[in-house]
Design a protein around this motif. Structure first.
Motif, PDB file in Angstrom:
ATOM      1  N   SER A  67       0.835  -1.210   0.000  1.00 18.05           N
ATOM      2  CA  SER A  67       0.000   0.000   0.000  1.00 18.05           C
ATOM      3  C   SER A  67       0.865   1.252   0.000  1.00 18.05           C
ATOM      4  O   SER A  67       0.568   2.228  -0.698  1.00 18.05           O
ATOM      5  N   LYS A  68       1.948   1.228   0.769  1.00 16.67           N
ATOM      6  CA  LYS A  68       2.873   2.366   0.813  1.00 16.67           C
ATOM      7  C   LYS A  68       3.489   2.595  -0.560  1.00 16.67           C
ATOM      8  O   LYS A  68       3.588   3.741  -1.025  1.00 16.67           O
ATOM      9  N   GLN A  69       3.904   1.531  -1.233  1.00 22.08           N
ATOM     10  CA  GLN A  69       4.490   1.657  -2.571  1.00 22.08           C
ATOM     11  C   GLN A  69       3.480   2.222  -3.566  1.00 22.08           C
ATOM     12  O   GLN A  69       3.814   3.057  -4.406  1.00 22.08           O
ATOM     13  N   GLN A  70       2.232   1.772  -3.478  1.00 20.20           N
ATOM     14  CA  GLN A  70       1.183   2.299  -4.360  1.00 20.20           C
ATOM     15  C   GLN A  70       0.980   3.788  -4.132  1.00 20.20           C
ATOM     16  O   GLN A  70       0.863   4.555  -5.087  1.00 20.20           O
ATOM     17  N   LEU A  71       0.946   4.212  -2.880  1.00 17.65           N
ATOM     18  CA  LEU A  71       0.773   5.624  -2.548  1.00 17.65           C
ATOM     19  C   LEU A  71       1.939   6.445  -3.092  1.00 17.65           C
ATOM     20  O   LEU A  71       1.740   7.482  -3.723  1.00 17.65           O
ATOM     21  N   GLU A  72       3.167   5.966  -2.856  1.00 13.33           N
ATOM     22  CA  GLU A  72       4.347   6.686  -3.318  1.00 13.33           C
ATOM     23  C   GLU A  72       4.409   6.766  -4.840  1.00 13.33           C
ATOM     24  O   GLU A  72       4.943   7.719  -5.395  1.00 13.33           O
ATOM     25  N   ALA A  73       3.842   5.781  -5.515  1.00 15.72           N
ATOM     26  CA  ALA A  73       3.826   5.765  -6.985  1.00 15.72           C
ATOM     27  C   ALA A  73       2.658   6.582  -7.550  1.00 15.72           C
ATOM     28  O   ALA A  73       2.525   6.720  -8.764  1.00 15.72           O
ATOM     29  N   GLY A  74       1.820   7.120  -6.678  1.00 12.05           N
ATOM     30  CA  GLY A  74       0.691   7.931  -7.134  1.00 12.05           C
ATOM     31  C   GLY A  74      -0.529   7.118  -7.516  1.00 12.05           C
ATOM     32  O   GLY A  74      -1.459   7.637  -8.124  1.00 12.05           O
TER      33      GLY A  74
END
Length: 87
Positions: A67-74
């Motif tokens: 989820s953190k990676q998805q958020l950081e990737a926009g």
């Protein structure tokens, strides 16, 4: 993080407890033979225990990291909240 010896804590208990709760400080109470104690607010303790529980499961931890990676990737979307009448 604050540190104080037992005698000083005993003589100033209210002041240190207020610092711990009001300022979100962690207090180490030093004692003889390195048997120290950590004092923190109940709110801070509950938050710590919740975080320990959340990351204690490998599946939960991996889901959080994904989820953190998805958020950081926009890769997220925003939505307006609907108001609800209390009638």
């Amino acid at each position: 993080m604050l540190a104080v010896n037992y005698t000083c804590l005993r003589d100033n208990m209210k002041r240190y407890m207020d610092q711990v709760t009001d300022d979100y400080e962690t207090l180490i109470v030093t004692r003889k033979n390195n048997k120290n104690v950590v004092m923190m607010s109940e709110e801070m303790y509950n938050n710590l225990m919740e975080n320990v529980h959340i990351v204690s499961s490998k599946a939960n931890f991996e889901w959080l990291m994904q989820s953190k990676q998805q958020l950081e990737a926009g890769n997220f979307s925003q939505h307006e909240l609907a108001e609800v009448d209390d009638e």
